[in-house]
Design an enzyme around this catalytic site. Structure first.
Site, PDB file in Angstrom:
ATOM      1  N   GLU A  34      13.079 -13.841  -5.247  1.00  0.00           N
ATOM      2  CA  GLU A  34      12.213 -14.149  -5.982  1.00  0.00           C
ATOM      3  C   GLU A  34      12.941 -14.199  -7.408  1.00  0.00           C
ATOM      4  O   GLU A  34      13.761 -13.287  -7.924  1.00  0.00           O
ATOM      5  CB  GLU A  34      11.314 -12.899  -6.243  1.00  0.00           C
ATOM      6  CG  GLU A  34       9.958 -13.289  -7.328  1.00  0.00           C
ATOM      7  CD  GLU A  34       9.087 -12.137  -7.413  1.00  0.00           C
ATOM      8  OE1 GLU A  34       9.187 -11.246  -6.581  1.00  0.00           O
ATOM      9  OE2 GLU A  34       8.373 -11.998  -8.303  1.00  0.00           O
ATOM     10  N   ARG A 260      17.140  -1.305   4.080  1.00  0.00           N
ATOM     11  CA  ARG A 260      17.779  -1.910   2.926  1.00  0.00           C
ATOM     12  C   ARG A 260      19.169  -1.340   2.636  1.00  0.00           C
ATOM     13  O   ARG A 260      19.113   0.079   3.056  1.00  0.00           O
ATOM     14  CB  ARG A 260      16.895  -1.881   1.665  1.00  0.00           C
ATOM     15  CG  ARG A 260      16.070  -0.716   1.201  1.00  0.00           C
ATOM     16  CD  ARG A 260      15.045  -0.888   0.490  1.00  0.00           C
ATOM     17  NE  ARG A 260      15.394  -1.504  -0.813  1.00  0.00           N
ATOM     18  CZ  ARG A 260      15.055  -2.456  -1.305  1.00  0.00           C
ATOM     19  NH1 ARG A 260      14.187  -3.157  -1.191  1.00  0.00           N
ATOM     20  NH2 ARG A 260      15.496  -3.014  -2.611  1.00  0.00           N
ATOM     21  N   LYS A 270      15.691  -5.023  -8.970  1.00  0.00           N
ATOM     22  CA  LYS A 270      15.949  -5.726 -10.289  1.00  0.00           C
ATOM     23  C   LYS A 270      15.134  -5.250 -11.458  1.00  0.00           C
ATOM     24  O   LYS A 270      15.592  -5.549 -12.750  1.00  0.00           O
ATOM     25  CB  LYS A 270      15.175  -7.258  -9.931  1.00  0.00           C
ATOM     26  CG  LYS A 270      16.218  -7.991  -9.068  1.00  0.00           C
ATOM     27  CD  LYS A 270      15.695  -9.374  -8.635  1.00  0.00           C
ATOM     28  CE  LYS A 270      14.704  -9.097  -7.390  1.00  0.00           C
ATOM     29  NZ  LYS A 270      14.169 -10.510  -7.033  1.00  0.00           N
TER      30      LYS A 270
HETATM   31  P1  ATP Z   1      14.356  -5.635  -5.788  1.00  0.00           P
HETATM   32  O1  ATP Z   1      13.692  -4.330  -5.410  1.00  0.00           O
HETATM   33  O2  ATP Z   1      15.428  -5.483  -6.611  1.00  0.00           O
HETATM   34  O3  ATP Z   1      13.390  -6.499  -6.837  1.00  0.00           O
HETATM   35  P2  ATP Z   1      13.341  -7.531  -3.914  1.00  0.00           P
HETATM   36  O4  ATP Z   1      13.266  -7.140  -2.416  1.00  0.00           O
HETATM   37  O5  ATP Z   1      11.939  -7.527  -4.510  1.00  0.00           O
HETATM   38  O6  ATP Z   1      14.417  -6.510  -4.618  1.00  0.00           O
HETATM   39  P3  ATP Z   1      13.697 -10.129  -3.542  1.00  0.00           P
HETATM   40  O7  ATP Z   1      14.146 -11.109  -4.482  1.00  0.00           O
HETATM   41  O8  ATP Z   1      12.360 -10.215  -3.096  1.00  0.00           O
HETATM   42  O9  ATP Z   1      14.105  -8.842  -4.251  1.00  0.00           O
HETATM   43  O10 ATP Z   1      14.458 -10.076  -2.169  1.00  0.00           O
HETATM   44  C1  ATP Z   1      15.136 -11.263  -1.588  1.00  0.00           C
HETATM   45  C2  ATP Z   1      15.510 -10.537  -0.287  1.00  0.00           C
HETATM   46  O11 ATP Z   1      16.653  -9.576  -0.343  1.00  0.00           O
HETATM   47  C3  ATP Z   1      14.584  -9.930   0.686  1.00  0.00           C
HETATM   48  O12 ATP Z   1      14.516 -10.581   1.832  1.00  0.00           O
HETATM   49  C4  ATP Z   1      14.821  -8.518   0.571  1.00  0.00           C
HETATM   50  O13 ATP Z   1      14.192  -7.852   1.438  1.00  0.00           O
HETATM   51  C5  ATP Z   1      16.412  -8.523   0.165  1.00  0.00           C
HETATM   52  N1  ATP Z   1      16.850  -7.360  -0.360  1.00  0.00           N
HETATM   53  C6  ATP Z   1      16.473  -6.992  -1.648  1.00  0.00           C
HETATM   54  N2  ATP Z   1      16.992  -5.534  -1.712  1.00  0.00           N
HETATM   55  C7  ATP Z   1      17.883  -5.384  -0.554  1.00  0.00           C
HETATM   56  C8  ATP Z   1      18.596  -4.324  -0.333  1.00  0.00           C
HETATM   57  N3  ATP Z   1      18.795  -3.455  -1.193  1.00  0.00           N
HETATM   58  N4  ATP Z   1      19.138  -4.485   0.940  1.00  0.00           N
HETATM   59  C9  ATP Z   1      18.940  -5.280   1.730  1.00  0.00           C
HETATM   60  N5  ATP Z   1      18.096  -6.270   1.367  1.00  0.00           N
HETATM   61  C10 ATP Z   1      17.553  -6.462   0.215  1.00  0.00           C
HETATM   62 MG    MG Z   2      10.433  -8.612  -4.310  1.00  0.00          MG
END
Ligand code: ATP
Ligand code: MG
Length: 558
Positions: A34, A260, A270
């Site tokens: 995102e 994760r 983020k």
């Molecule tokens: P954040 O919690 O930092 O905002 P998010 O999952 O909301 O992370 P996205 O941009 O939606 O951020 O993530 C893109 C991809 O990266 C998703 O498939 C998510 O599952 C993966 N991802 C995000 N954080 C991790 C992590 N700590 N370990 C493994 N994969 C991750």
């Molecule tokens: Mg997200």
């Protein structure tokens, strides 16, 4: 371990079995960030997994911006994410995709659901909806609008789309089951009114689809075979499948979840990273103390070191916390093998060689890398006055102190052995200069009189060197789990996470510094050239600044 002998992770096992059974002919994955912040080391795990599978099985991997929430998104993030994925060494298939490319199709499918009697416009406010939803122990109850006619729903939904309602007036929900044990299945909202422009679609839309509604359908449109996400989405899988079953989608993707990546002394969210940036705790998203990809790049982490680290963490379904020293180990390994060597004196102390001619300069030769002859050698001017590090001289030594001591000898790396005669002090009693002598005929040789040097120290010529600044970084948090439980990570900031040394003296070769890789500053650690952009103008300044990637050894907490 060789690539072939490594045991398969559970996702690889699934893909191999799907290929073998003929369920799929080729694997298709996607990385779906995102664009609401910069990528961090957690995303690197998802990137390495999704793009890595494509590489391994000859499939493809898409980069898809999951851009359903214009409120929090920004085109700046789109640019940084593309740059980071490429820098990590991966290539997406074809053009970059956007969920917003599919807004019309998603809208048409929502109309289809309404016509099928499976979606309705609901007037409940967010608070009322929460109340109607029930909880894990209690079933929810139906919205008073659940049984609106198809005609009425179509008219209202069209009005929502046209921007005829204020934000929050109503929403579109799917009709599943308000008593479902899985809360995600209690008539989830699939469209919300947001009268705001979008970074890709401009003013076209006044309604935006939910993540759950958009994600699986986007996967289907792109022909994704394995839609891999993190464990918190396990609960969403039945809904993912409900949409795929109830819509005329062109393919049937499946969702798989893995745990994760969490690292101690680090936050990988983020939202939290944005707070650190917005509140000025750090110097932007690429601050070298952040676990963002851009911060790690600015710090001197190499793409390979990040990939190696991710590889070492494995892909599982069990949540855990990885020790940050495992990440530091990976970068140390890579840099030890590849970083060119240089000398830099961080806290200079002048040494005058009383038996060396003031007009003389000798060219000492040193390898660029001691184990890699093919990288060649560098020239170090040796002159009457030199700088050594303040920590490398003491008037009186002891057994443990293998550096320069009055009346004793030390080797200057790649040059002569010297012997110290006298310490000159200022009025405050601080040593400001050392008078010493070279021992003749000791470059690359032991002294003829048999009196050996105690140790080896680094140095630079006091007349032929370059001035630089050095940023020494420490962990950003003092607590190993800064955001665990009800802790506030903002309360655990290490006040000493950055120490800047000015007036450092580096060997003259750094006047034209290497820009791709950090140097190993001998005896000090690995240091990467900072781009040194002016904060206001964003133009590169001519200051020479090096960021410490990592020390030579893991001395943290010791
Ligand atoms: P954040 O919690 O930092 O905002 P998010 O999952 O909301 O992370 P996205 O941009 O939606 O951020 O993530 C893109 C991809 O990266 C998703 O498939 C998510 O599952 C993966 N991802 C995000 N954080 C991790 C992590 N700590 N370990 C493994 N994969 C991750
Ligand atoms: Mg997200």
């Amino acid at each position: 371990m060789t690539e072939e002998k490594k045991p398969l992770n559970f996702v690889e096992k699934i893909i191999e079995s799907d290929l073998k059974s003929g369920k799929i002919t080729t694997s298709q994955t996607r990385f779906p960030p995102e664009p609401n912040g910069y990528l961090h080391i957690g995303h690197a795990k998802s990137i390495c997994l999704n793009f890595g599978l494509a590489k391994k099985y000859g499939g493809t991997c898409n980069l898809r911006f999951d851009d359903t929430n214009p409120e929090k998104e920004d085109i700046e993030y789109v640019g940084s994410i593309k740059e980071d994925v490429k820098w990590l060494g991966f290539e997406w298939d074809g053009d970059v995709r956007y969920t917003s490319d599919y807004f019309q199709q998603l809208y048409d499918w929502a109309v289809y659901l309404i016509k099928e009697g499976k979606a309705y416009v609901c007037d409940l406010s967010a608070d009322e909806m929460r109340e109607y939803r029930g909880n894990l122990k209690q079933p929810g109850k139906d919205s008073p609008n659940k049984f609106r006619s198809v005609e009425e729903n179509l008219t209202l939904f069209e009005k929502m789309r046209k921007g005829e309602f204020a934000d929050g007036t109503c929403s579109l929900r799917v009709k599943i089951d308000m008593a479902h044990p899985n809360m995600q299945m209690r008539d989830p909202v699939i469209y919300r009114i947001k009268n705001m422009p979008h970074h890709q679609t401009g003013d076209t839309w006044s309604i935006y689809p939910s993540y759950d509604y958009a994600h699986g359908q986007s996967d289907a449109i792109e022909g994704i075979t394995h839609s891999i996400c993190t464990l918190e989405f396990v609960e969403h899988r039945p809904l993912y499948e409900w949409f795929i079953e109830n819509l005329p989608v062109p393919a049937t993707p499946h969702q798989y979840e893995f745990s994760r990546l969490n690292i101690n002394y680090t936050v990988t969210s983020k939202r939290k990273l944005k707070q650190l940036v917005d509140e000025g705790v750090v110097d932007g998203w690429d601050d070298p103390r952040l676990p963002t990809i851009s911060g790690m790049r600015r710090r001197g982490y190499t793409p390979k070191s990040i990939r190696d680290f991710i590889d070492s963490t494995g892909v599982t379904k069990v949540d855990g916390v990885v020790d940050v020293s495992q990440l530091e180990f990976a970068v140390r390994e890579d840099l030890n093998e590849n970083a060119p060597r240089a000398m830099c004196v961080m806290n200079p102390l002048k040494v005058t060689l009383t038996n060396y001619d003031i007009d003389k300069t000798e060219e000492m030769s040193a390898p660029v890398h001691p184990q890699r002859e093919e990288l060649g050698s560098r020239v170090l001017p040796f002159t009457q006055t030199l700088y050594i590090d303040k920590a490398d001289f003491q008037e009186e030594g002891n057994k443990k102190y293998k550096r320069l001591v009055l009346g004793k000898r030390v080797r200057l790396r790649n040059a002569y052995i010297i012997e110290a005669d006298k310490a000159i002090k200022n009025d405050q009693g601080e040593i400001i200069e050392v008078r010493a002598r070279i021992i003749e005929n000791t470059v690359g040789k032991n002294p003829e009189d048999g009196i050996k040097a105690k140790g080896v120290i680094h140095w630079v010529s006091a007349t032929q060197n370059v001035d630089c600044e050095v940023n020494l970084y420490d962990r950003l948090f003092t607590d190993e789990a800064p955001d665990a439980g009800d802790k506030d990570f903002m309360d655990c900031i290490n006040p000493q996470s950055l120490q800047t040394l000015t007036g450092c003296k580096a060997e003259i070769n750094l006047a034209n510094p290497e820009e791709e890789l950090p140097y190993q500053f001998e005896r000090e650690g690995y240091f990467f050239l900072d781009k040194c952009l002016d904060k206001v103008s964003d133009v590169a300044t001519d200051k020479l600044v090096f960021n410490r990637t990592i020390s030579l050894r893991d001395t943290w907490g010791k």
